[in-house]
Write an enzyme that holds these catalytic residues in place. Structure first.
Site, PDB file in Angstrom:
ATOM      1  N   ALA A 208      -1.553 -14.152  -3.659  1.00  0.00           N
ATOM      2  CA  ALA A 208      -1.588 -12.698  -3.900  1.00  0.00           C
ATOM      3  C   ALA A 208      -1.642 -11.963  -2.567  1.00  0.00           C
ATOM      4  O   ALA A 208      -1.454 -12.565  -1.513  1.00  0.00           O
ATOM      5  CB  ALA A 208      -2.791 -12.343  -4.759  1.00  0.00           C
ATOM      6  N   ASN A 209      -1.890 -10.676  -2.585  1.00  0.00           N
ATOM      7  CA  ASN A 209      -2.061  -9.900  -1.353  1.00  0.00           C
ATOM      8  C   ASN A 209      -3.114  -8.824  -1.579  1.00  0.00           C
ATOM      9  O   ASN A 209      -3.719  -8.764  -2.644  1.00  0.00           O
ATOM     10  CB  ASN A 209      -0.724  -9.301  -0.896  1.00  0.00           C
ATOM     11  CG  ASN A 209      -0.155  -8.377  -1.947  1.00  0.00           C
ATOM     12  OD1 ASN A 209      -0.740  -7.356  -2.270  1.00  0.00           O
ATOM     13  ND2 ASN A 209       0.988  -8.762  -2.533  1.00  0.00           N
ATOM     14  N   ARG A 210      -3.316  -7.981  -0.573  1.00  0.00           N
ATOM     15  CA  ARG A 210      -4.473  -7.075  -0.582  1.00  0.00           C
ATOM     16  C   ARG A 210      -4.213  -5.732  -1.254  1.00  0.00           C
ATOM     17  O   ARG A 210      -5.039  -4.831  -1.172  1.00  0.00           O
ATOM     18  CB  ARG A 210      -4.932  -6.817   0.861  1.00  0.00           C
ATOM     19  CG  ARG A 210      -5.387  -8.061   1.570  1.00  0.00           C
ATOM     20  CD  ARG A 210      -5.749  -7.747   3.013  1.00  0.00           C
ATOM     21  NE  ARG A 210      -5.913  -8.962   3.777  1.00  0.00           N
ATOM     22  CZ  ARG A 210      -7.010  -9.716   3.773  1.00  0.00           C
ATOM     23  NH1 ARG A 210      -8.038  -9.353   3.041  1.00  0.00           N
ATOM     24  NH2 ARG A 210      -7.071 -10.812   4.492  1.00  0.00           N
ATOM     25  N   SER A 211      -3.073  -5.536  -1.912  1.00  0.00           N
ATOM     26  CA  SER A 211      -2.797  -4.217  -2.517  1.00  0.00           C
ATOM     27  C   SER A 211      -3.772  -3.930  -3.660  1.00  0.00           C
ATOM     28  O   SER A 211      -4.010  -4.771  -4.525  1.00  0.00           O
ATOM     29  CB  SER A 211      -1.359  -4.186  -3.038  1.00  0.00           C
ATOM     30  OG  SER A 211      -1.174  -3.036  -3.836  1.00  0.00           O
ATOM     31  N   ALA A 274       3.263  -4.182  -3.780  1.00  0.00           N
ATOM     32  CA  ALA A 274       3.354  -5.204  -2.744  1.00  0.00           C
ATOM     33  C   ALA A 274       3.744  -6.501  -3.453  1.00  0.00           C
ATOM     34  O   ALA A 274       2.887  -7.266  -3.896  1.00  0.00           O
ATOM     35  CB  ALA A 274       2.020  -5.332  -2.021  1.00  0.00           C
TER      36      ALA A 274
END
Ligand code: PMT
Length: 401
Positions: A208-211, A274
């Protein structure tokens, strides 16, 4: 412009409640239908009889009134309006709104409504500046609640400062502004992507990512507030659903693409999500066990949703807006991305850790289009969204098809 509009006016209990009578009169003079809810405290300051006489309608003040529930029902009451106005909005009611409480008819209506809400706060200056009130206001603003006032001046308790209810003509002007802006994208369809995607490694783990979804959700709210029929396709976030938007929840980039294509045709597409560029080629069907060897993840490229939307032939949205999340050479990389993906505008933002953009409440945008670069000052994500929505409306030409 206001004639024929329906306003649900919630009057809570403060000395400034007397000004709501003048507000009702002015709204009625403009041909607005005004239905009123009073909190129990409000009835100590103005009588339901005066409110009923001026609004030419009955006044609702009890959550569990059998007669009211059989005639109207609090859910219907909360939906049968074009705008909900809370004037005066006391510190207590703002706190209950922020907490999502439903302990009287006013609070229940506010949590049940799917309509835009405008608050006109009024309270003592120390209550206004109290961190709890300010935190509640920030939270309410992040949910798209509109606000007029308070004004500064002498307060009813003799103290001076911020806390005076905005004057009826100022509240009326805010209502006018709301309705003037609210139609700018009427008849348009918009698609917004938001949040991260989760790409499974196995049934338990994912990439995943930090969005956080704050920026994308704010854009969906701003487009819906201007009247666009808005679909928000969102990855997993903790953000509340933006008022007025249809929300489709997905997890992976592939699911996001399917949901976006299902939402076509649209006039406007804004890709703020994102999206993971890669996914695990063959996610394990069972939890991968530790067996002393390091697992090797084989990745494959995800579909590029922004690029697909920009090249969908006849179904291409009239305006496709992308974002560029960069950590260096922000504008140059954004310009390259715009050319490569084929979108019309790209909003470049710095996402290096020091910027605080991921998950934060503010953003600094460089809007890149075919004419050059427009540098926006740092502002809240909500202000970014409103500025973008207004620019989109100007670009498409208000009221034309
Ligand atoms: O969610 P927040 O915490 O509020 O943070 C906001 C944000 C930083 C996520 C947002 O402002 C932002 O920059 N969104 C784009 C994030 C991103 O993935 O940027 P990118 O430069 O990697 O991608 C460029 C564009 O292509 C983006 O519009 C992206 O949505 C799109 N894309 C990327 C990959 C892919 N497979 N499909 C896409 O559609």
């Amino acid at each position: 412009m206001l004639a024929g509009k329906r306003i649900l006016l919630i009057i809570s209990g403060g000395i400034a409640a007397y000004k709501s009578l003048e507000l009702i009169r002015r709204l009625r003079d403009r041909g607005v239908s005004v239905r009123c809810i009073m909190t129990a405290a409000a009835t100590n300051f103005v009588t339901p009889l005066s409110v009923a006489a001026l609004s030419e309608d009955k006044v609702y003040d009890e959550l569990w009134s059998l007669t009211d529930e059989s005639e109207m029902g609090h859910i219907r009451l909360s939906r049968e309006a074009d705008l909900v106005v809370v004037a005066p909005a006391t510190a207590d009611l703002l706190a209950r709104m922020a907490a999502g409480m439903a302990d009287d008819l006013a609070a229940t209506t506010l949590i049940a409504t799917d309509k835009p809400v405008l608050i006109a706060p009024a309270m003592n200056v120390v209550m206004w500046h109290h961190p709890a009130t300010q935190a509640n206001l920030t939270l309410l603003a992040s949910r798209g609640i509109l606000r007029v006032g308070p004004n500064a001046g002498k307060l009813a308790d003799g103290e001076e400062g911020l806390g005076r209810l905005a004057e009826p003509h100022e509240i009326l002007a805010a209502i006018d502004d709301f309705f003037a802006g609210s139609g700018l994208l009427k008849g348009r369809r918009a698609l917004v992507t938001s949040g991260p995607t989760h790409e499974p490694i196995d049934p338990v783990r994912y990439i995943a990512n930090r969005s956080s979804g704050k920026q994308g959700h704010a854009i969906a709210a701003a487009l819906a507030a201007l009247g666009a029929e808005t679909t928000l396709v969102s990855g997993p976030t903790h953000e509340p659903d933006p008022p007025g938007a249809r929300v489709v929840r997905i997890e992976t980039a592939q699911e996001m693409l399917v949901a976006c294509e299902a939402a076509l045709p649209v006039d406007i597409a804004v890709c703020a999500a994102a999206v993971a560029d890669w996914r695990v080629a063959s996610p394990a069907t069972q939890k991968v066990k530790k067996d002393g060897r390091l697992p090797v993840l084989s990745l494959t490229e995800n579909p590029d949703i922004l690029a697909r939307l920009s090249t969908t032939g006849a179904a291409r949205p009239r305006l496709v807006v992308g974002f560029a999340a960069e950590t260096e050479e922000i504008v140059r990389h954004a310009q390259e991305k715009r050319r490569r993906k084929g979108c019309d505008w790209i909003l470049a933002n710095d996402v290096s850790p020091a910027s605080g953009t991921f998950g934060g409440d503010s953003n600094r945008i460089h809007l890149v289009d075919d004419t050059g670069v427009e540098d926006w000052p740092a502002m809240s994500k909500r202000e970014v969204a409103e500025r973008l929505a207004k620019r989109i409306a100007d670009h498409l030409g208000a009221g034309t098809t």
